[in-house]
Design a protein around this motif. Structure first.
Motif, PDB file in Angstrom:
ATOM      1  N   UNK A 151       0.828  -1.208   0.000  1.00  0.00           N
ATOM      2  CA  UNK A 151       0.000   0.000   0.000  1.00  0.00           C
ATOM      3  C   UNK A 151       0.862   1.257   0.000  1.00  0.00           C
ATOM      4  N   UNK A 152       1.980   1.218   0.710  1.00  0.00           N
ATOM      5  CA  UNK A 152       2.887   2.369   0.734  1.00  0.00           C
ATOM      6  C   UNK A 152       3.488   2.599  -0.656  1.00  0.00           C
ATOM      7  N   UNK A 153       3.907   1.530  -1.309  1.00  0.00           N
ATOM      8  CA  UNK A 153       4.501   1.663  -2.647  1.00  0.00           C
ATOM      9  C   UNK A 153       3.463   2.198  -3.632  1.00  0.00           C
ATOM     10  N   UNK A 154       2.233   1.694  -3.559  1.00  0.00           N
ATOM     11  CA  UNK A 154       1.172   2.177  -4.452  1.00  0.00           C
ATOM     12  C   UNK A 154       0.870   3.647  -4.181  1.00  0.00           C
ATOM     13  N   UNK A 189       4.738   8.735 -17.005  1.00  0.00           N
ATOM     14  CA  UNK A 189       4.452   7.316 -16.746  1.00  0.00           C
ATOM     15  C   UNK A 189       5.693   6.575 -16.252  1.00  0.00           C
ATOM     16  N   UNK A 190       6.804   6.781 -16.920  1.00  0.00           N
ATOM     17  CA  UNK A 190       8.029   6.064 -16.548  1.00  0.00           C
ATOM     18  C   UNK A 190       8.562   6.568 -15.217  1.00  0.00           C
ATOM     19  N   UNK A 191       8.538   7.868 -15.003  1.00  0.00           N
ATOM     20  CA  UNK A 191       9.050   8.423 -13.749  1.00  0.00           C
ATOM     21  C   UNK A 191       8.230   7.952 -12.554  1.00  0.00           C
ATOM     22  N   UNK A 192       6.923   7.854 -12.706  1.00  0.00           N
ATOM     23  CA  UNK A 192       6.080   7.354 -11.627  1.00  0.00           C
ATOM     24  C   UNK A 192       6.438   5.924 -11.252  1.00  0.00           C
ATOM     25  N   UNK A 246       9.420   2.004  -7.795  1.00  0.00           N
ATOM     26  CA  UNK A 246      10.421   0.950  -7.642  1.00  0.00           C
ATOM     27  C   UNK A 246      11.462   1.340  -6.576  1.00  0.00           C
ATOM     28  N   UNK A 247      11.840   2.606  -6.552  1.00  0.00           N
ATOM     29  CA  UNK A 247      12.757   3.078  -5.502  1.00  0.00           C
ATOM     30  C   UNK A 247      12.098   2.952  -4.136  1.00  0.00           C
ATOM     31  N   UNK A 305      12.178  -0.610  -3.039  1.00  0.00           N
ATOM     32  CA  UNK A 305      13.516  -1.000  -2.543  1.00  0.00           C
ATOM     33  C   UNK A 305      13.748  -0.456  -1.149  1.00  0.00           C
ATOM     34  N   UNK A 306      13.280   0.742  -0.861  1.00  0.00           N
ATOM     35  CA  UNK A 306      13.471   1.349   0.455  1.00  0.00           C
ATOM     36  C   UNK A 306      12.612   0.652   1.502  1.00  0.00           C
ATOM     37  N   UNK A 307      11.380   0.332   1.139  1.00  0.00           N
ATOM     38  CA  UNK A 307      10.427  -0.259   2.086  1.00  0.00           C
ATOM     39  C   UNK A 307      10.785  -1.707   2.428  1.00  0.00           C
ATOM     40  N   UNK A 308      11.372  -2.426   1.493  1.00  0.00           N
ATOM     41  CA  UNK A 308      11.641  -3.855   1.747  1.00  0.00           C
ATOM     42  C   UNK A 308      12.790  -4.115   2.629  1.00  0.00           C
TER      43      UNK A 308
END
Length: 125
Positions: free
Chosen positions: A70-73, A110-113, A118-119, A122-125
């Motif tokens: 949910x945080x990534x979304x 679109x790509x930047x979002x 993705x960043x 990586x931070x959340x995991x």
């Protein structure tokens, strides 16, 4: 040849929308995600400030996979909505309005979002 009065079935999977349309749809979806996530975030923040038990409850929740997703979304929604809004604001001032520039800026949004999401993953995991 006589036209049939029957309804036409539109297969949305076969319709190829331009990148600007996809960006616009993403902007609307990201707005809904943000509208839903803000009250949830405020509730969790208030719960964490209430007492030690509430803070522990929120901290336990932050370790779960659905919360991380949910945080990534939400981060994607924030990035996409912000970039799409700036793109739209610039087009109101006739900056980036020609078709080629508009397509490039739509791809950029679109790509930047996705890159920001993705960043965040990586931070959340």
């Amino acid at each position: 040849m006589k036209r049939s009065a029957r309804p036409v079935f539109l297969n949305l999977a076969q319709i190829q929308m331009p990148v600007g349309a996809l960006t616009s749809i993403g902007h609307r979806i990201s707005g809904v995600v943000l509208a839903v996530s803000v009250p949830v975030g405020v509730y969790l923040f208030a719960l964490s400030l209430r007492d030690d038990a509430g803070f522990a409850q929120v901290m336990a929740l932050t370790g779960s996979l659905p919360f991380k997703a949910a945080v990534v979304i939400t981060v994607w929604a924030l990035a996409h909505h912000l970039l799409g809004g700036v793109r739209h604001l610039l087009s109101d001032f006739n900056i980036g309005s020609p078709l080629r520039s508009a397509r490039r800026s739509a791809w950029f949004v679109n790509i930047s979002g996705v890159v920001v999401a993705l960043v965040a993953a990586a931070v959340v995991s």
